[in-house]
Design an enzyme around this catalytic site. Structure first.
Site, PDB file in Angstrom:
ATOM      1  N   TYR A 181       5.870  26.779  12.625  1.00 27.71           N
ATOM      2  CA  TYR A 181       4.727  27.630  12.293  1.00 27.71           C
ATOM      3  C   TYR A 181       3.546  26.729  11.895  1.00 27.71           C
ATOM      4  O   TYR A 181       3.741  25.592  11.462  1.00 27.71           O
ATOM      5  CB  TYR A 181       5.133  28.576  11.148  1.00 27.71           C
ATOM      6  CG  TYR A 181       4.026  29.414  10.598  1.00 27.71           C
ATOM      7  CD1 TYR A 181       3.381  30.356  11.394  1.00 27.71           C
ATOM      8  CD2 TYR A 181       3.600  29.259   9.275  1.00 27.71           C
ATOM      9  CE1 TYR A 181       2.341  31.118  10.891  1.00 27.71           C
ATOM     10  CE2 TYR A 181       2.564  30.019   8.763  1.00 27.71           C
ATOM     11  CZ  TYR A 181       1.941  30.950   9.577  1.00 27.71           C
ATOM     12  OH  TYR A 181       0.908  31.696   9.081  1.00 27.71           O
ATOM     13  N   THR A 183       1.627  26.047   9.519  1.00 24.13           N
ATOM     14  CA  THR A 183       1.506  25.249   8.285  1.00 24.13           C
ATOM     15  C   THR A 183       2.632  24.226   8.135  1.00 24.13           C
ATOM     16  O   THR A 183       2.666  23.492   7.156  1.00 24.13           O
ATOM     17  CB  THR A 183       1.566  26.162   7.040  1.00 24.13           C
ATOM     18  OG1 THR A 183       2.828  26.854   7.058  1.00 24.13           O
ATOM     19  CG2 THR A 183       0.440  27.172   7.000  1.00 24.13           C
ATOM     20  N   LYS A 184       3.565  24.187   9.084  1.00 24.20           N
ATOM     21  CA  LYS A 184       4.762  23.376   8.883  1.00 24.20           C
ATOM     22  C   LYS A 184       4.519  21.889   9.200  1.00 24.20           C
ATOM     23  O   LYS A 184       3.452  21.509   9.656  1.00 24.20           O
ATOM     24  CB  LYS A 184       5.911  23.936   9.732  1.00 24.20           C
ATOM     25  CG  LYS A 184       6.338  25.339   9.273  1.00 24.20           C
ATOM     26  CD  LYS A 184       6.853  25.344   7.853  1.00 24.20           C
ATOM     27  CE  LYS A 184       7.519  26.631   7.430  1.00 24.20           C
ATOM     28  NZ  LYS A 184       6.638  27.751   7.106  1.00 24.20           N
ATOM     29  N   ASN A 185       5.564  21.071   8.976  1.00 23.94           N
ATOM     30  CA  ASN A 185       5.381  19.611   9.070  1.00 23.94           C
ATOM     31  C   ASN A 185       5.028  19.148  10.473  1.00 23.94           C
ATOM     32  O   ASN A 185       4.274  18.195  10.643  1.00 23.94           O
ATOM     33  CB  ASN A 185       6.625  18.903   8.536  1.00 23.94           C
ATOM     34  CG  ASN A 185       6.793  19.135   7.045  1.00 23.94           C
ATOM     35  OD1 ASN A 185       5.928  19.747   6.414  1.00 23.94           O
ATOM     36  ND2 ASN A 185       7.868  18.649   6.476  1.00 23.94           N
ATOM     37  N   ILE A 186       5.646  19.765  11.483  1.00 24.05           N
ATOM     38  CA  ILE A 186       5.098  19.669  12.844  1.00 24.05           C
ATOM     39  C   ILE A 186       4.978  21.092  13.370  1.00 24.05           C
ATOM     40  O   ILE A 186       5.727  21.979  12.933  1.00 24.05           O
ATOM     41  CB  ILE A 186       5.934  18.777  13.813  1.00 24.05           C
ATOM     42  CG1 ILE A 186       7.334  19.326  14.006  1.00 24.05           C
ATOM     43  CG2 ILE A 186       5.939  17.330  13.396  1.00 24.05           C
ATOM     44  CD1 ILE A 186       8.012  18.767  15.240  1.00 24.05           C
TER      45      ILE A 186
END
Ligand SMILES: Cc1ncc(COP(=O)(O)O)c(C=O)c1O
Length: 383
Positions: A181, A183-186
């Site tokens: 998603y 906002t996630k790290n990738i």
């Protein structure tokens, strides 16, 4: 005060993924195709697992995991109350009942002792959530699961890079679920991945994620010629698109570079806030790798004149986007109405729910952005 609003969780998107998305659009292969397959192969190697199935979200991965391990009406699944709604809803959509458990005050992760207290003859599985990117105490959880014959599905939405005693998160239980998603790290915009070492689970997830059509049905329009498929389950439309995978195949090789940048920002925040009326995140436990997904400050509302929501407003006024992870699930109306949960049931999660604020922590942040966040927090807390 900064001029432009700093969007919380805005991802770093570079030119190569932009070019790859454009190439996908031009190729005409927008849906599930070769790039999804490539992304799965890359993720599989990164996680050192036998099977990786790309889906359109981590929510889809969690839902299919519940069905795949056989959760059905009457079954109970242990879920931390300190998590996102998707963790519990996946259980409900499979027909099961989420049974909430409190968290540890320092790590904010699921409390293993409380897991033991909540196990009944109906319990079938545990969903540990590696909260904010910090790996759960997996040796205790694996031990509990073994002793009570329970399955483990890891919600690793926050924890792509995390490791516990040298083993990667998402590989301890039957299935690990990841999120890409925005906002996630990738990121892939929306997107998720289920990983497993069990071939039967892998096949079932693959088929259930694409209408229940027999394996590799996505290839039916390829240059190998039309192939008939058979519908073997009443499945779902949970497949990832090539347009999404086009982003993922360029983001994944940068996962460690982005992790290092977030770690730097994390350490700067820790140093800057250590003498303010806040609780900074607990130190990283030895022999673990934290994925540094969320930087959560706990506002010391007992010593301050403002509460958490006023703090959020003050940050927004200063053009800094913030988040709240989370108001514990048992405080939300649906779970209260349906299962009778109420305030007072999980004191630690409530203590956190009333105080927690997530600050921007993206590899996209410039040093000046980080300075602005520090300045805003310091100004508000020193008033
Ligand atoms: C802990 C947790 N689980 C599951 C999800 C669901 O992920 P997705 O948005 O990819 O469905 C999220 C998303 O924010 C999350 O934070």
């Amino acid at each position: 005060m900064r001029e432009k609003f700093l969007v919380f969780g805005s991802p770093l998107i570079e030119q190569s993924e932009i070019d790859e998305v454009v190439a996908s659009l031009k190729s005409g292969w927008l849906g599930t195709g070769p790039k999804v397959h490539q992304f799965e192969e890359m993720f599989k190697k990164y996680k050192r697992v036998k099977y990786a199935m790309a889906l359109n979200s981590c929510t889809a991965a969690l839902h299919l995991s519940m069905i795949t391990i056989g959760i059905k009406p009457g079954d109970e699944v242990i879920v931390p109350t300190m998590t996102f709604a998707a963790t519990a809803n996946a259980v409900i959509h499979a027909g099961g009942k989420p049974v909430f458990v409190d968290c540890e005050k320092d790590t904010m992760n699921i409390d293993a002792e409380d897991i033991e207290r909540k196990i009944t003859h109906k319990t079938r599985a545990i969903i540990p959530v590696h909260f904010a990117g910090r790996p759960c105490r997996m040796d205790s959880i694996v031990d509990i699961a073994r002793r009570h014959n329970l399955k483990i599905i890891e919600d690793s939405a926050h924890a792509i890079e995390a490791e516990y005693k040298g083993k990667k998160t998402g590989t301890f239980g039957e299935i690990g679920c990841f999120s890409f998603y925005v906002t996630k790290n990738i990121v892939t915009g929306e997107g998720g991945m289920a990983v497993t070492n069990n071939e039967d689970y892998a096949n079932k997830i693959k088929i259930l994620g694409l209408h229940g059509m027999s394996k590799d049905a996505w290839k039916r329009f390829s240059d190998e010629g039309y192939r008939h498929y058979q519908v073997v389950y009443s499945g779902f439309k949970y497949n990832m698109m090539d347009i999404q995978a086009a982003i993922g195949i360029h983001q994944l090789p940068r996962v460690e570079k982005y992790w290092k940048r977030r770690k730097e920002i994390w350490n700067r925040y820790n140093k800057a806030f250590k003498n303010l009326r806040v609780f900074t995140p607990a130190a990283v436990e030895p022999n673990t790798k934290h994925a540094y997904h969320l930087y959560t400050l706990l506002i010391d509302i007992d010593k301050l004149k403002i509460n958490r929501d006023q703090f959020l407003d003050e940050m927004t006024k200063r053009n800094i986007g913030v988040g709240v992870h989370y108001i514990a699930l048992h405080l939300h109306p649906y779970y209260q109405k349906t299962y009778g949960y109420k305030r007072g049931d999980f004191p630690i999660a409530e203590w956190i729910s009333d105080r927690t604020v997530s600050l921007p922590l993206s590899a996209k942040l410039t040093d000046k952005d980080v300075d602005d966040v520090i300045e805003a927090v310091t100004e508000i807390l020193c008033q």
